[in-house]
Design a protein around this motif. Structure first.
Motif, short mmCIF file in Angstrom:
data_model
loop_
_atom_site.label_atom_id
_atom_site.label_comp_id
_atom_site.label_asym_id
_atom_site.label_seq_id
_atom_site.Cartn_x
_atom_site.Cartn_y
_atom_site.Cartn_z
N VAL A 43 0.80 -1.21 0.00
CA VAL A 43 0.00 0.00 0.00
C VAL A 43 0.85 1.28 0.00
O VAL A 43 0.47 2.26 -0.65
N LEU A 44 1.97 1.28 0.70
CA LEU A 44 2.76 2.51 0.80
C LEU A 44 3.24 3.06 -0.54
O LEU A 44 3.15 4.27 -0.77
N PRO A 45 3.75 2.24 -1.47
CA PRO A 45 4.13 2.81 -2.77
C PRO A 45 2.94 3.37 -3.55
O PRO A 45 3.06 4.38 -4.24
N VAL A 46 1.79 2.73 -3.41
CA VAL A 46 0.59 3.22 -4.11
C VAL A 46 0.18 4.58 -3.55
O VAL A 46 -0.06 5.54 -4.31
N ILE A 47 0.11 4.71 -2.24
CA ILE A 47 -0.28 5.97 -1.62
C ILE A 47 0.76 7.05 -1.90
O ILE A 47 0.42 8.20 -2.21
N GLY A 48 2.02 6.69 -1.83
CA GLY A 48 3.08 7.66 -2.15
C GLY A 48 2.99 8.14 -3.59
O GLY A 48 3.17 9.33 -3.87
N GLY A 49 2.72 7.23 -4.50
CA GLY A 49 2.57 7.62 -5.90
C GLY A 49 1.38 8.54 -6.12
O GLY A 49 1.46 9.51 -6.88
N TYR A 51 -0.06 10.59 -3.87
CA TYR A 51 0.22 11.91 -3.30
C TYR A 51 1.20 12.70 -4.16
O TYR A 51 1.01 13.90 -4.38
N LEU A 52 2.24 12.05 -4.63
CA LEU A 52 3.21 12.75 -5.48
C LEU A 52 2.55 13.18 -6.79
O LEU A 52 2.75 14.31 -7.26
N GLY A 53 1.74 12.30 -7.39
CA GLY A 53 1.04 12.65 -8.62
C GLY A 53 0.06 13.79 -8.41
O GLY A 53 -0.07 14.68 -9.26
N ARG A 54 -0.65 13.78 -7.30
CA ARG A 54 -1.61 14.85 -6.99
C ARG A 54 -0.90 16.18 -6.84
O ARG A 54 -1.36 17.22 -7.31
N TRP A 55 0.27 16.14 -6.20
CA TRP A 55 1.06 17.36 -6.02
C TRP A 55 1.55 17.88 -7.37
O TRP A 55 1.49 19.09 -7.65
N LEU A 56 2.05 16.98 -8.22
CA LEU A 56 2.51 17.40 -9.54
C LEU A 56 1.37 17.92 -10.41
O LEU A 56 1.55 18.90 -11.15
N ARG A 66 -3.18 13.31 -15.10
CA ARG A 66 -2.19 12.51 -15.79
C ARG A 66 -1.12 11.96 -14.85
O ARG A 66 -0.83 10.77 -14.85
N TRP A 67 -0.53 12.82 -14.03
CA TRP A 67 0.51 12.37 -13.11
C TRP A 67 -0.06 11.47 -12.01
O TRP A 67 0.58 10.49 -11.61
#
Length: 89
Positions: A43-49, A51-56, A66-67
């Motif tokens: 779950v942690l890589p999915v959630i991290g991805g 959050y990072l995509g939402r920020w980008l 898209r991100w």
């Protein structure tokens, strides 16, 4: 006498093996911790991805996901590989 000594050694080694197997038998707590660890590494890589995509996506003008979607699927693939390698060990 030699046969008796070999038999005695074989029986002693089997007794040690059985005691070791009883001691190393997984219990409910250790299995729960193992399953929890599997869940976290998935779950942690999915959630991290996400959050990072939402920020980008928030840094870009206009509404875009898209991100977020790209990094969601990347996190999913990374999580699957993490689980695979953890189970493999």
């Amino acid at each position: 006498m030699n046969t008796q000594q070999r038999l005695k050694k074989k029986i002693e080694s089997q007794i040690k093996r059985i005691k070791k197997a009883e001691h190393d038998r997984p219990n409910l707590l250790s299995q729960t911790v193992y399953i929890g660890t599997l869940g976290l590494v998935m779950v942690l890589p999915v959630i991290g991805g996400v959050y990072l995509g939402r920020w980008l996506d928030g840094m870009m003008a206009g509404y875009s996901m898209r991100w977020t979607l790209s990094l969601l699927f990347t996190g999913l693939v990374v999580g699957i590989f993490n689980v695979f390698f953890l189970i493999k060990d």
